[in-house]
Design a protein around this motif. Sequence first.
Motif, PDB file in Angstrom:
ATOM      1  N   GLY A  96       1.063 -16.605   9.255  1.00 28.22           N
ATOM      2  CA  GLY A  96       1.791 -16.563   7.978  1.00 28.22           C
ATOM      3  C   GLY A  96       1.667 -15.225   7.277  1.00 28.22           C
ATOM      4  N   ARG A  97       0.458 -14.761   7.131  1.00 27.14           N
ATOM      5  CA  ARG A  97       0.244 -13.474   6.452  1.00 27.14           C
ATOM      6  C   ARG A  97       0.766 -12.306   7.288  1.00 27.14           C
ATOM      7  N   THR A  98       0.617 -12.399   8.586  1.00 25.99           N
ATOM      8  CA  THR A  98       1.156 -11.338   9.436  1.00 25.99           C
ATOM      9  C   THR A  98       2.654 -11.207   9.206  1.00 25.99           C
ATOM     10  N   ARG A  99       3.344 -12.314   9.213  1.00 29.04           N
ATOM     11  CA  ARG A  99       4.802 -12.317   9.014  1.00 29.04           C
ATOM     12  C   ARG A  99       5.162 -11.817   7.611  1.00 29.04           C
ATOM     13  N   ARG A 100       4.516 -12.366   6.577  1.00 22.36           N
ATOM     14  CA  ARG A 100       4.850 -12.006   5.194  1.00 22.36           C
ATOM     15  C   ARG A 100       4.487 -10.571   4.848  1.00 22.36           C
ATOM     16  N   TRP A 101       3.325 -10.141   5.262  1.00 23.20           N
ATOM     17  CA  TRP A 101       2.817  -8.842   4.834  1.00 23.20           C
ATOM     18  C   TRP A 101       3.251  -7.684   5.721  1.00 23.20           C
ATOM     19  N   LEU A 102       3.348  -7.902   7.029  1.00 23.55           N
ATOM     20  CA  LEU A 102       3.509  -6.777   7.949  1.00 23.55           C
ATOM     21  C   LEU A 102       4.886  -6.677   8.611  1.00 23.55           C
ATOM     22  N   CYS A 103       5.456  -7.792   9.013  1.00 26.42           N
ATOM     23  CA  CYS A 103       6.747  -7.739   9.696  1.00 26.42           C
ATOM     24  C   CYS A 103       7.827  -7.239   8.738  1.00 26.42           C
ATOM     25  N   GLY A 104       8.565  -6.234   9.168  1.00 28.36           N
ATOM     26  CA  GLY A 104       9.602  -5.636   8.328  1.00 28.36           C
ATOM     27  C   GLY A 104       9.074  -4.630   7.325  1.00 28.36           C
ATOM     28  N   ALA A 105       7.762  -4.416   7.298  1.00 34.02           N
ATOM     29  CA  ALA A 105       7.154  -3.453   6.373  1.00 34.02           C
ATOM     30  C   ALA A 105       7.016  -2.094   7.063  1.00 34.02           C
ATOM     31  N   LEU A 106       6.859  -1.052   6.277  1.00 42.56           N
ATOM     32  CA  LEU A 106       6.632   0.282   6.811  1.00 42.56           C
ATOM     33  C   LEU A 106       5.178   0.388   7.245  1.00 42.56           C
ATOM     34  N   GLU A 107       4.981   0.726   8.497  1.00 42.01           N
ATOM     35  CA  GLU A 107       3.647   0.830   9.087  1.00 42.01           C
ATOM     36  C   GLU A 107       3.278   2.299   9.242  1.00 42.01           C
ATOM     37  N   VAL A 108       2.227   2.739   8.586  1.00 42.87           N
ATOM     38  CA  VAL A 108       1.751   4.101   8.771  1.00 42.87           C
ATOM     39  C   VAL A 108       0.979   4.120  10.083  1.00 42.87           C
ATOM     40  N   ASN A 109       1.482   4.883  11.040  1.00 47.49           N
ATOM     41  CA  ASN A 109       0.882   4.905  12.358  1.00 47.49           C
ATOM     42  C   ASN A 109      -0.224   5.943  12.464  1.00 47.49           C
ATOM     43  N   ALA A 125      -0.871  13.700  -0.229  1.00 48.07           N
ATOM     44  CA  ALA A 125       0.524  14.146  -0.285  1.00 48.07           C
ATOM     45  C   ALA A 125       1.307  13.674   0.941  1.00 48.07           C
ATOM     46  N   LEU A 126       0.696  13.768   2.114  1.00 44.16           N
ATOM     47  CA  LEU A 126       1.355  13.297   3.332  1.00 44.16           C
ATOM     48  C   LEU A 126       1.588  11.795   3.287  1.00 44.16           C
ATOM     49  N   LEU A 127       0.584  11.057   2.844  1.00 46.15           N
ATOM     50  CA  LEU A 127       0.691   9.606   2.747  1.00 46.15           C
ATOM     51  C   LEU A 127       1.813   9.217   1.786  1.00 46.15           C
ATOM     52  N   ASP A 128       1.868   9.879   0.649  1.00 41.35           N
ATOM     53  CA  ASP A 128       2.908   9.604  -0.334  1.00 41.35           C
ATOM     54  C   ASP A 128       4.300   9.925   0.228  1.00 41.35           C
ATOM     55  N   ALA A 129       4.411  11.046   0.923  1.00 39.51           N
ATOM     56  CA  ALA A 129       5.707  11.448   1.477  1.00 39.51           C
ATOM     57  C   ALA A 129       6.223  10.465   2.517  1.00 39.51           C
ATOM     58  N   VAL A 130       5.337   9.985   3.360  1.00 39.47           N
ATOM     59  CA  VAL A 130       5.781   9.115   4.452  1.00 39.47           C
ATOM     60  C   VAL A 130       5.996   7.670   3.995  1.00 39.47           C
ATOM     61  N   THR A 131       5.350   7.241   2.907  1.00 37.98           N
ATOM     62  CA  THR A 131       5.505   5.850   2.463  1.00 37.98           C
ATOM     63  C   THR A 131       6.554   5.690   1.368  1.00 37.98           C
ATOM     64  N   GLY A 132       7.134   6.771   0.905  1.00 37.71           N
ATOM     65  CA  GLY A 132       8.171   6.692  -0.130  1.00 37.71           C
ATOM     66  C   GLY A 132       9.278   5.705   0.179  1.00 37.71           C
ATOM     67  N   PRO A 133       9.796   5.679   1.431  1.00 39.03           N
ATOM     68  CA  PRO A 133      10.897   4.763   1.732  1.00 39.03           C
ATOM     69  C   PRO A 133      10.473   3.328   2.084  1.00 39.03           C
ATOM     70  N   ALA A 134       9.242   2.957   1.815  1.00 39.35           N
ATOM     71  CA  ALA A 134       8.784   1.603   2.165  1.00 39.35           C
ATOM     72  C   ALA A 134       9.651   0.549   1.484  1.00 39.35           C
ATOM     73  N   PRO A 135      10.232  -0.376   2.283  1.00 39.06           N
ATOM     74  CA  PRO A 135      11.097  -1.407   1.710  1.00 39.06           C
ATOM     75  C   PRO A 135      10.324  -2.307   0.735  1.00 39.06           C
ATOM     76  N   ASP A 136      10.794  -2.358  -0.509  1.00 37.06           N
ATOM     77  CA  ASP A 136      10.160  -3.169  -1.561  1.00 37.06           C
ATOM     78  C   ASP A 136       8.681  -2.831  -1.742  1.00 37.06           C
ATOM     79  N   GLY A 137       8.295  -1.594  -1.423  1.00 32.40           N
ATOM     80  CA  GLY A 137       6.899  -1.186  -1.568  1.00 32.40           C
ATOM     81  C   GLY A 137       5.987  -1.727  -0.484  1.00 32.40           C
ATOM     82  N   ARG A 138       6.548  -2.394   0.499  1.00 25.93           N
ATOM     83  CA  ARG A 138       5.752  -3.008   1.569  1.00 25.93           C
ATOM     84  C   ARG A 138       5.383  -1.973   2.620  1.00 25.93           C
ATOM     85  N   CYS A 139       4.154  -1.484   2.569  1.00 21.32           N
ATOM     86  CA  CYS A 139       3.651  -0.593   3.608  1.00 21.32           C
ATOM     87  C   CYS A 139       2.204  -0.975   3.902  1.00 21.32           C
TER      88      CYS A 139
END
Length: 194
Positions: A96-109, A125-139
């Motif tokens: 449940g949490r895997t699906r809700r929290w991670l699937c479809g979210a932006l994953e910092v690799n 700064a790098l973290l902020d730059a790469v997570t800016g487009p996270a859908p609905d803040g989900r990263c």
Amino acid sequence: MTTEVRTVQAGEVIRYADGIRDVYASAFAAPPWNEDPAEADVYAERLARDALRPGFTAAVATAGGTVTGFATAWITPEVFPADRSYGQVAEALGPGRTRRWLCGALEVNELAVAPEAHGGGLGAALLDAVTGPAPDGRCWLLTSVRAEAALRLYERTGWRRVDAPVPGKAALVVLLGPRHPGREEAGDGDWDGR
């Protein structure tokens, strides 16, 4: 010398591959990672494939034309992967949490800063730059609890550890981004997989 952080898309990231490989080699040679320098070559090859993933984005820091840091991210598939450490993450969080929290979210690799560039806010700064487009803040991201400096950076920039240890010898932990809607639930200690 001024450092510039810029977001680059899939087709452009390969232009920086040699510098990214060098930063990877120097950043991950030290504890807790202790990676052999040859692993940087493997990563550079993987980067070309990763750039083809849906939602791929990267941020690259340069100073005087030299890469001093980078971050990569992509959208986690709706069907959660089972390779690499994904299976252990799914086991820790439950379906449940895997699906809700991670699937479809932006994953910092990956996030790496050359050791000589530490301490100047480049990682944030790098973290902020790469997570800016996270859908609905989900990263989200995954790191080792032994990576103390990285954990301090993530927590200082508003990331929250999920209160569910990931099984395995790497001592991994999942962190949710500062605007992730699951943040409040992440530390509730209720890990029945709902």
